[in-house]
Design a protein around this motif. Sequence first.
Motif: not given
Lengths: 325, 499, 337
Positions: B303, B325, B329, B343-344, B346, B358, B412, C207, C210, C214, C216-223
């Motif tokens: 990733f 990242i 993507i 991590e997933g 908000f 995303t 996703w 963004k 967001l 969170n 971390k979640a933002a980073v994991y969403s590619g932001i």
Amino acid sequence: MKLHLRSEFIIGSVLLLAMLVIGTINPAFWHLDNIFNLLRNNIVIGIMAMGVLLILISGGIDVSFPAFAVASAYITIKLVVFWQLPGVLLPILMSIIFGALFGLINAFFVAKFKMIPLIVTLGTGGMVRGFLLGFVGTSMININKMPRPLIDLSKLEIFSGLNADGTHYGLTVLVLFYVFTALAIHFLLKYTMLGRSIYALGGDPVSAERAGFNIPGIQTFIYCLAGALAGFAGILHNSLIWLSNPRDMMGFELDVIAAVVLGGASIFGGKGTVLGTVLGVFMLVLVKNSLIIMKVDTTWQRVVVGVIILAATAITAYRDKKTNA
Amino acid sequence: MNKTEDFISLEHVHKSFAGVHALNDLSLTIKKGEIHCLAGENGSGKSTLIKVISGIHAPSEGVIRIGDKRLKRLTPKQAIALGVQVIYQDFSLFANLTVAENLALNTNLAQNKKFVSWKNVYALAREAMAKLQIDIDLNKEVGSLPVAQKQLIAIARALMFNARLIIMDEPTTALTGKEVQVLFDIVRQIQKDGIAVLFVSHKMREMLDISERITVIRNGIKVAEGPTTDFDEKLLTYHMTGQEFTNEKYMLEVDAKETPRLEAHNYCGKGFQNINLCLHKKEVIGITGLLGSGRTELAKAFFGMQKDTKGQLLIDGKQVQLSSISEAIKNGIAYVPEDRLSEGLFLSQSIKRNILATTLDSGDSSFFIDKKGAAERATRMVAEIGIKTNNPENPVNTLSGGNQQKVVLGKWLLTNAKILILNGPTVGVDIGSKAEIHKRIRNIAQEGDLAVIMFSDDIHELVHNCNRIIIMHKGEFVDEIPARAAEENDINNRLKELV
Amino acid sequence: MLKNAQPNIRDFFNKNNNLLQLIAITVLIFVVMSALNPVKFLRYYNFESIAFSFPELGLLSIAMMIAMLTGGIDLSVVGIANFTAIIAGKLFQATLVGKDLPPSVTLMYVVLGIVIVLVVGALAGMLNGFLITRVGITPILATMGTGQLFVGFSLVITGGPAIVGFPEMWSMIGNEKVLGVAVPCWIFFIVATATAYILNKTSFGIKLMLIGTNAKAAVYSGIDKNGIILKGYMLTGVLSAITGIIMSGRTNAAKSDYGSSYVLQAVLVAVLAGTNPAGGYGTVFGVFIAVIGLMFLSSGLMIMRFSNFLVDFIWGAFLLLIMVVNYYNNKRRAACK
């Protein structure tokens, strides 16, 4: 932790280096006159820094203490003048108690309502300052009106001597107050359960609660103590400058917090020592005072303080990044 | 039953929160010195039960019996005085304090000490270490220790209180296989001193290995109880989930001539090396391994979360360098992280915003949002993936765990990903949603021509959803099992043999 | 099921509970102040003076709110405002003072001044963003430090006293009216609307929210977390700079420590407006209502001859009171669930 990684060691080394550099640029730095003056300038910031240290360790932050310091001292001196109270002990005690009472307001909101300390102390700081200027008075109490014993107190000297040109210099006895305060806070933090509980709270509030620590109690204690220390510092400040000004110490919170962070305390809580704080305070005072000795225009003072804050925090941030990686 | 053998009994305990039954007429007996397993899925009521035993929650109804005392409830202080100690999943240690102080702090607190004698602290700490026969540098900050040592410290600390019952909440979550064995040795050693251990877990193999008796709860109700010898994995699964799993595996004939979706040649990075992989579209492969096997690192590297990887990586035959990242993507990789909550999602933001997170830049402009398109996408995805809500503007924290996971998946699917990486796809998801999510994953692989990689330690999940399973160890692929040959027990045994 | 996704009224009320409370309080203040000073409070002059004075605090509060949206804070806003104004003042001193230039040339310099102010504001914000995202300093310390820097540089440039001699066109920005509405008020509404649009309708704004919710979640969403936060602080810097223009325009002067109490007040307004200091939630409209409410409060008190200091006192008390009310509200709502 290894010695060279300890923040006390780093700040100590930097301090030494800074002193050598300044001393080389202008040997007048090493005159006892100057050194005594430096120490004298440590007293007020240093005592307030002890309160900020406690609060930072617990995971909080306080920006209200300059207002508390000024208000406690100013109200005390007004009362002392009004009632013709004698001596120094009583005024000092009064100021400490006023400070503790102000601190209790912070404690109430932080411990009872679990509010964010920054917002609470912004609010109480503004309130107390407004209260002081709005209800108590706006005019300075100058040397003519100041209680004599307080002025005389700061004139008491542990050491004194004469400069080459015949002027007098000396080390005020108030330095001892700072030393004793620092030692007492050190003892509190290192050798009492209450002190250790502050570290525990700052390190992991959830675990601290599970372990059975009385968290509102601890918070109440530290915010009151920080208030009391502010009150103490406030009255000593007035004793040192021979006057009491209700508009004093505006923006002081930045300097003190900077000094404490410089001394290795973490703004996220759980970390910090009295020794580090003492060194941090000394560093800040040294740099601010030595600009004159190094013939730098005083308008640069703020810039230099800003750079110090940023450099110190950048180094800490960098170190934390490294250890966490 | 000989009542003097019992340490604690809960009799017909009820506990409800705002009208919802967390515990329903639940009875549980823990005997002195026994290793007892409390088995249940997430949300089955295990943690509520722990809190009742440790005195944090008062039961709404029922009786707690200890010795000949019958109590309505325990207070935390009483529980500790009776010798109940809980070791939480996060260990409740103070990362900023030294090992010595962590070991001594709670004892000093319990004894109402006002002052700290550091000599006494070190003496206490050494005593605690001696009890467990372990040796850790007392001057180290706990935050700098590896997880296994933190756990040992937590256990040693619990033993300081004349413990009669130690409750371990999911103690093996963060341990490697070898460390689990060390833990089990210690648990047996504790038992020899007559201390009971309540082992709370959802990992079947471990429960069967360590315990003498098992109690299974589901939805706050006790559904099974008995000596461990009465249970096997299948029965335990049945009791925990309340359903028989149909064993339709995911079989797939791969056209080997087709350009693979993802190819890795001697792919190396921090935590893994010499990874060779060829993954075609429609494939769902599983990668498992013990903790520390490098699977998490590999998942994150795919990733784009590792900067300096070596070796070749090809997507659809085109060489790629996934050093960020956004790069990943752009190249069609989607990643559902391990920890949904941190991590997933908000949590306080709307379902719609979560789903769109995303694809905010997907309009003509990267600044202005294509409002109509975004609304259309969100509505479509909510329907497509079956998120149960009456208003996508509601915050995502109003959804159940399973629906939340669908939101993460949904965001996703909107990216037109080619490769979907799932790190622990159904951790903390209830059984109903789990099956549904598995079905969705298969569907998207089939219909969307996706290649899916599942990183998981839920072997059951892998066996029934992947067309092949790869075992990772010490950063390398060590074993590959095709779906038709995959057996849960067999894979578990292979994992156990890895040292 | 999804066809009926129109938010119903109850949802709206639930979600905007704090906002409604805020409006109610503001109306209450208005009513009480009108009742206490029926003649003076309701005079046109009073509202006119509010219209000239609230935009400064309003814009700084919006700036503060944006920093809070990311989970940070910006204690350097006033420093930036003064610093940029001083730079503009220096520009005018060097080019205009003592010279008799045609209006078109003056206008050109004024426009140039505005551009420079905005660019410097953006750069100052960028410095904050850089220190926070790349160097990794916590926002409170980073902006505290840069705040000192900006004040420090202002002092170095001016040597202490205020810079005067802004051209007349510049002070028109602070003192004139257009179509019967104060220019600062126009600026506020235009900038606030634009900011609200950016925050709610653009990819950057969403963004930002967001990330604040969170990171971390933002980073994991590619932001691109760091990039967005950096831009957030740049926006904060620009808003501060606009405030600098209004402040120097209104007083026709710029000084290193002008309006230093605005920092606390901006935090106060942002929090009153319902901004979550931990990040992720805040509205421009809320800030507008909060600042208007406080302006009513202070002007009403001033009419009753309360001193400035007492107003400070009441503001501080007000902040704490509102937080306590919110605490009980949230508790009650949690209990209802």
